[in-house]
Design an enzyme around this catalytic site. Structure first.
Site, mmCIF file in Angstrom:
data_model
loop_
_atom_site.group_PDB
_atom_site.id
_atom_site.type_symbol
_atom_site.label_atom_id
_atom_site.label_comp_id
_atom_site.label_asym_id
_atom_site.label_seq_id
_atom_site.Cartn_x
_atom_site.Cartn_y
_atom_site.Cartn_z
ATOM 1 C CD GLU A 176 -2.705 1.451 -0.084
ATOM 2 O OE1 GLU A 176 -3.304 0.155 -0.499
ATOM 3 O OE2 GLU A 176 -2.516 2.326 -0.458
ATOM 4 C CG LEU A 178 -2.784 4.452 2.448
ATOM 5 C CD1 LEU A 178 -2.457 5.143 3.802
ATOM 6 C CD2 LEU A 178 -3.847 3.879 2.447
ATOM 7 N NE ARG A 179 0.405 11.090 -0.755
ATOM 8 C CZ ARG A 179 0.235 11.982 -1.519
ATOM 9 N NH1 ARG A 179 1.169 13.091 -1.743
ATOM 10 N NH2 ARG A 179 -0.620 12.299 -2.316
ATOM 11 C CG ASN A 233 7.776 4.210 1.429
ATOM 12 O OD1 ASN A 233 7.211 4.828 0.676
ATOM 13 N ND2 ASN A 233 7.621 3.359 2.478
ATOM 14 C CB CYS A 285 6.343 4.858 5.679
ATOM 15 S SG CYS A 285 4.670 3.925 5.911
ATOM 16 C CE LYS A 288 7.260 0.738 9.589
ATOM 17 N NZ LYS A 288 7.132 -0.576 8.759
HETATM 18 C C1 UDX Z 1 4.954 8.103 2.988
HETATM 19 C C2 UDX Z 1 4.688 7.696 1.500
HETATM 20 O O1 UDX Z 1 4.454 8.770 0.546
HETATM 21 C C3 UDX Z 1 3.638 6.709 1.255
HETATM 22 O O2 UDX Z 1 3.610 6.395 -0.156
HETATM 23 C C4 UDX Z 1 3.935 5.211 1.927
HETATM 24 O O3 UDX Z 1 2.783 4.652 1.894
HETATM 25 C C5 UDX Z 1 4.113 5.581 3.622
HETATM 26 O O4 UDX Z 1 5.128 6.858 3.703
HETATM 27 P P1 UDX Z 1 3.448 9.475 4.556
HETATM 28 O O5 UDX Z 1 4.542 9.098 5.623
HETATM 29 O O6 UDX Z 1 2.064 9.461 5.299
HETATM 30 O O7 UDX Z 1 3.665 8.403 3.459
HETATM 31 O O8 UDX Z 1 3.824 11.129 4.197
HETATM 32 P P2 UDX Z 1 4.415 11.852 3.174
HETATM 33 O O9 UDX Z 1 3.598 12.909 2.975
HETATM 34 O O10 UDX Z 1 5.173 11.072 2.139
HETATM 35 O O11 UDX Z 1 5.535 12.586 3.891
HETATM 36 C C6 UDX Z 1 6.738 11.830 4.846
HETATM 37 C C7 UDX Z 1 7.453 12.752 5.437
HETATM 38 O O12 UDX Z 1 8.359 13.377 4.416
HETATM 39 C C8 UDX Z 1 6.777 14.092 6.099
HETATM 40 O O13 UDX Z 1 7.441 14.289 7.592
HETATM 41 C C9 UDX Z 1 7.023 15.178 5.636
HETATM 42 O O14 UDX Z 1 7.062 16.423 6.198
HETATM 43 C C10 UDX Z 1 8.523 14.877 4.692
HETATM 44 N N1 UDX Z 1 8.644 15.583 3.436
HETATM 45 C C11 UDX Z 1 7.722 15.123 2.243
HETATM 46 C C12 UDX Z 1 9.460 16.574 3.513
HETATM 47 O O15 UDX Z 1 10.126 16.770 4.371
HETATM 48 N N2 UDX Z 1 9.707 17.306 2.119
HETATM 49 C C13 UDX Z 1 9.120 16.816 1.046
HETATM 50 O O16 UDX Z 1 9.226 17.424 -0.129
HETATM 51 C C14 UDX Z 1 7.963 15.870 0.947
#
Ligand code: UDX
Length: 455
Positions: A176, A178-179, A233, A285, A288
């Site tokens: 999956e 999804l975020r 990821n 995610c 980890k």
């Molecule tokens: C992530 C993946 O995007 C998703 O596909 C996977 O299933 C789970 O992990 P998520 O952790 O929900 O999703 O959030 P995401 O919006 O991707 O952001 C992750 C982290 O990266 C956040 O702390 C965000 O602040 C940081 N980030 C993201 C940045 O620092 N810069 C960016 O340009 C994008």
């Protein structure tokens, strides 16, 4: 197995499990959602969600009211009724950073113990390569044990259950992507659906389940599917760490990382996403999964310096916040520091591996006093750092503060009246960890303003 109108069981009621269950119910399938946590299940039965995820509570309440979605702790009953079983339990890090697949293995054993006919098991949890095969084996072992008569399975009336002749259980991987905070949107409109299967029939069953999801359907082997998740990821986390490294370079040469990223993003081969410099990535995610990939490689005797650097740079980025504040203030001891934003990103209450954890720990270590505000995450944060003072709104947090640091780009912070913030602060030192304000405008208001990768 009814593949036309299957009954679905989703094991694990976290972000992924709840989203899969709610959407599948909304597609019209009968869904039973199982979790071993009784308190959590009782809340869900009453329509209260254990997490904050926009739109999910409404979808769950609607489908529960219409009788298509139910919550239970009875894994045995749910497995028996289901044609398709989604495994969406957590795979947390061990203290050293490996993956704890204990919950997935326990579910596999339960499936082997209670299965009563042909089923398709779909692994949604993020799992190390080879897990689909190990789950298949664990189920087969339990079935063999039952056939030999030493089984644990019982029917409703507690009589030992025989293993039906056609107990064909196939296991597929369907990672999956999804975020959090956009879970429903991402599930319904993913960039692709990846399925790792050992038979075309399993792929077909999943394709039918996802019929209403308009996205490329990529069929491969289970091991490839498992590694696609980790690679995706790690690649996204790599983009963030790389732009953060460039941000540090920008600060030394007087460049602006946002302009640099914008210019770079115009190259279609690179693209604009995940190039926002900031205080580092967090969440359940990226940290980890990059650590897990690193460990998996080490266990195989392979060094992966790029994967290692993703984590190293991210740690440096998080620790750099207090380092920068010290540079601005001289000393932090006795300073009241306002922390705006605790969740690892906006629109979630999740603080798992959030940069705020490192920043507040470092602030306390420097004998600063921390006053924090977050629209959703204070409840969780209080459990980890009870010595933090929490406020009802951001203005109260910055009142009399000797410095403020913004860690999460909530819309509420973008909308702040910064002239008022400036007036309320004792000393107007503002570290914008997500680059949401305009440096010139902030300085014009009288702030001693710093951000990431911009001078
Ligand atoms: C992530 C993946 O995007 C998703 O596909 C996977 O299933 C789970 O992990 P998520 O952790 O929900 O999703 O959030 P995401 O919006 O991707 O952001 C992750 C982290 O990266 C956040 O702390 C965000 O602040 C940081 N980030 C993201 C940045 O620092 N810069 C960016 O340009 C994008």
């Amino acid at each position: 197995m009814d593949t036309e109108n299957p009954t679905i069981c989703v094991i694990g009621s976290g972000y992924v499990g709840l989203t899969v269950g709610a959407v599948m119910a909304d597609f019209g399938y009968t869904v039973v959602s199982v979790d071993s946590d009784e308190a959590k299940t009782a809340h869900l039965q009453r329509g209260t969600l254990p997490i904050f995820e926009p739109g999910l509570d409404e979808l769950i309440q609607k489908n529960a009211a219409q009788g298509r979605l139910a919550f239970t702790t009875d894994i045995q009953g749910a497995i028996r009724r289901a044609d398709i079983i989604f495994i969406a339990v957590g795979t947390p890090s061990t203290p050293e950073g490996r993956v704890d697949t204990g919950a997935v293995e326990a579910v596999a054993r339960s499936i082997g113990q209670y299965v009563n006919g042909p089923k398709l098991v779909v692994i949604k949890s993020t799992v190390p390569t080879g897990t689909t095969e190990r789950v298949t084996r664990a189920i087969a072992e339990e079935l063999a044990r039952r056939r030999e008569g030493g089984g644990h399975a019982t029917t409703e009336d507690n009589a030992p259950s025989a293993v039906p002749a056609d107990c064909d259980v196939e296991v597929a991987s369907c990672p999956e992507f999804l975020r959090e905070s956009t879970a429903l949107q991402d599930f319904l409109h993913p960039s692709r659906v990846v399925v790792g299967v050992n038979s075309p029939r399993a792929a077909e069953v999943i394709r039918r389940l996802y019929a209403k999801v308009n996205a490329p359907f990529f069929v491969t082997t289970p091991i490839n599917a498992e590694l696609i998740k980790y690679t995706s990821n790690a690649m996204l986390a790599l983009k963030i760490s790389f732009i953060n490294e460039i941000a540090s370079f920008c600060e030394l040469v007087g460049a602006d990382v946002q302009e640099v990223a914008r210019g770079v993003a115009l190259d279609h081969r690179i693209g604009p996403s995940y190039l926002l410099a900031g205080v580092g990535f967090g969440g359940s995610c990226f940290p980890k999964d990059t650590r897990a990939l690193d460990w998996a490689a080490q266990d195989l005797g392979l060094e992966m310096p790029i994967v290692q650097a993703i984590t190293e740079v991210n740690e440096r980025q998080k620790r750099g916040v207090v380092h920068k504040l010290r540079g601005l203030l001289g000393t932090l001891a006795g300073t009241r520091v306002a922390v705006l934003g605790l969740s690892y990103k906006p629109n979630t209450d999740d603080i798992r591996d959030a940069p705020s954890l490192t920043v507040v720990r470092d602030l306390l270590a420097e004998s600063a006093s921390v006053v924090a505000y977050d629209p959703q995450a204070m409840r969780h944060f209080r459990q980890v750092f009870p010595q933090t003072t929490f406020t009802a709104d951001p203005y109260e947090a910055v009142e009399e503060a000797g410095a403020a640091v913004l860690l999460t780009e909530w819309q509420e912070f973008r909308d702040l009246d910064m002239a008022r913030v400036r007036r309320l602060m004792r000393r107007p030192v503002f570290l914008d960890g997500r680059n949401i304000f305009d440096p010139a405008a902030m300085r014009a208001l009288g702030f001693q303003y710093a951000s990431i990768g911009r001078v």
